[in-house]
Design a protein around this motif. Structure first.
Motif, mmCIF file in Angstrom:
data_model
loop_
_atom_site.group_PDB
_atom_site.id
_atom_site.type_symbol
_atom_site.label_atom_id
_atom_site.label_comp_id
_atom_site.label_asym_id
_atom_site.label_seq_id
_atom_site.Cartn_x
_atom_site.Cartn_y
_atom_site.Cartn_z
ATOM 1 N N ILE A 161 0.837 -1.197 0.000
ATOM 2 C CA ILE A 161 0.000 0.000 0.000
ATOM 3 C C ILE A 161 0.874 1.251 0.000
ATOM 4 C CG2 ILE A 161 -1.660 1.334 1.377
ATOM 5 C CD1 ILE A 161 -2.824 -1.379 2.278
ATOM 6 N N ASN A 170 2.432 1.891 -3.420
ATOM 7 C CA ASN A 170 1.469 2.393 -4.397
ATOM 8 C C ASN A 170 1.061 3.836 -4.128
ATOM 9 O OD1 ASN A 170 1.382 0.072 -5.951
ATOM 10 N ND2 ASN A 170 -0.236 -0.847 -4.702
ATOM 11 N N LEU A 171 1.056 4.256 -2.866
ATOM 12 C CA LEU A 171 0.660 5.615 -2.514
ATOM 13 C C LEU A 171 1.813 6.614 -2.608
ATOM 14 C CD1 LEU A 171 -1.684 4.995 0.553
ATOM 15 C CD2 LEU A 171 -2.337 5.527 -1.808
#
Length: 157
Positions: free
Chosen positions: A28, A31-32
């Motif tokens: 996560i 991806n951020l």
């Protein structure tokens, strides 16, 4: 490595869940992250992944060491290892006698060792595996020790 338990111990399960959670959070975070910060974030995530792998490796190594730790034995006497009368107090000899008369019977010394481990709260599958005894014979001793002392089995040390 053989084990009598299908599921990991609670401490092991917590470590494995933390490592899996860490891997999900890493995905996560990657991806951020902004395009410029991805190399730095990727490097940090690689370090975190390595530490998680080290934790799992240390946990598995500890389990491997536990499986190979020698069993506590009484001091040798003139006729081999001997247990005191106090240590064998409550041993279910009448229940064990048919097992000793069977064709591939365990040795009495092995049953005494199993009795001592059962009195400390060890579970029957662990004792049977470590002493290479039939599980039904060990379960008989564990049940007798549990009713005598009121102990619960350990969670697989």
């Amino acid at each position: 490595m053989t084990t009598s338990r299908l599921f990991p111990r609670p401490r092991e399960a917590a470590v494995l869940a933390a490592v899996l959670g860490l891997l999900v959070l890493e995905e996560i975070a990657l991806n951020l992250a902004e395009e410029d910060a991805r190399p730095v974030v990727g490097g940090l995530l690689i370090g975190a992944s390595c530490s998680g792998l080290l934790a799992v490796g240390a946990l598995l190594f500890g389990r491997w060491l536990d499986a190979r730790r020698p069993l506590p034995l009484p001091p040798p006497g003139p006729n081999g290892r001997e247990y005191s009368a106090r240590a064998l107090e409550g041993f279910p000899m009448e229940a064990v006698r048919p097992l000793l008369l069977a064709e591939h019977a365990p040795q009495l010394g092995q049953l005494y060792s199993a009795w001592m481990l059962a009195r400390t709260g060890r579970p029957a599958p662990w004792i049977a595996r470590r002493l290479d005894l039939p599980l039904d014979a060990v379960q008989l001793l564990v049940d007798a020790a549990r009713t005598r002392t009121g102990t619960r089995p350990l969670l697989e040390p």
